[in-house]
Design a protein around this motif. Structure first.
Motif, mmCIF file in Angstrom:
data_model
loop_
_atom_site.group_PDB
_atom_site.id
_atom_site.type_symbol
_atom_site.label_atom_id
_atom_site.label_comp_id
_atom_site.label_asym_id
_atom_site.label_seq_id
_atom_site.Cartn_x
_atom_site.Cartn_y
_atom_site.Cartn_z
ATOM 1 N N TYR A 12 0.829 -1.208 0.000
ATOM 2 C CA TYR A 12 0.000 0.000 0.000
ATOM 3 C C TYR A 12 0.865 1.260 0.000
ATOM 4 N N ARG A 13 2.008 1.215 0.685
ATOM 5 C CA ARG A 13 2.904 2.381 0.681
ATOM 6 C C ARG A 13 3.540 2.567 -0.684
ATOM 7 N N ALA A 16 0.987 4.213 -2.864
ATOM 8 C CA ALA A 16 0.872 5.636 -2.506
ATOM 9 C C ALA A 16 2.066 6.425 -3.043
ATOM 10 N N THR A 19 1.843 6.847 -6.786
ATOM 11 C CA THR A 19 0.855 7.870 -7.138
ATOM 12 C C THR A 19 1.417 9.259 -6.887
ATOM 13 N N LYS A 20 2.110 9.443 -5.769
ATOM 14 C CA LYS A 20 2.733 10.743 -5.471
ATOM 15 C C LYS A 20 3.751 11.103 -6.551
ATOM 16 N N ALA A 54 -4.028 2.359 0.444
ATOM 17 C CA ALA A 54 -3.169 3.376 -0.179
ATOM 18 C C ALA A 54 -3.980 4.635 -0.476
ATOM 19 N N GLU A 57 -4.766 6.613 2.644
ATOM 20 C CA GLU A 57 -3.591 7.362 3.096
ATOM 21 C C GLU A 57 -3.419 8.636 2.265
ATOM 22 N N LEU A 58 -3.586 8.517 0.957
ATOM 23 C CA LEU A 58 -3.466 9.689 0.082
ATOM 24 C C LEU A 58 -4.568 10.705 0.372
#
Length: 87
Positions: A12-13, A16, A19-20, A54, A57-58
């Motif tokens: 999941y990190r 994320a 995506t960042k 994820a 979190e975003l």
């Protein structure tokens, strides 16, 4: 498609962070729709809950926003938040 999320750390990190990176590179811009959790699960053969974690979190970081019944989208100001965080 092979799973690109086989590096160290929780998947999941990695989702994320990927995506960042896409937001910073402007491959994703304000208003762009992200893949759904189901699309992530089928494309990369991961549990949909992993993609959901994820996205949560975003969203918590204010980088994406959920539009009920439609999906997750890049939020206004996401690029600026990420770039100011790098400086």
């Amino acid at each position: 498609m092979a799973n690109p999320f086989s590096g160290p750390g929780p998947i999941y990190r990695q989702i994320a962070e990927s995506t960042k990176s896409q937001i910073v590179a402007r491959a994703l811009v304000v208003g762009d729709k992200l893949m759904s959790t189901t699309e992530y699960a089928s494309t990369y053969r991961i549990d949909p809950a992993t993609a959901q974690k994820a996205f949560a979190e975003l969203a918590r970081q204010g980088l994406v926003e959920k539009r009920r019944g439609i999906g997750m989208f890049v939020a206004a100001g996401a690029f600026d938040k990420l770039v100011s965080g790098i400086r």
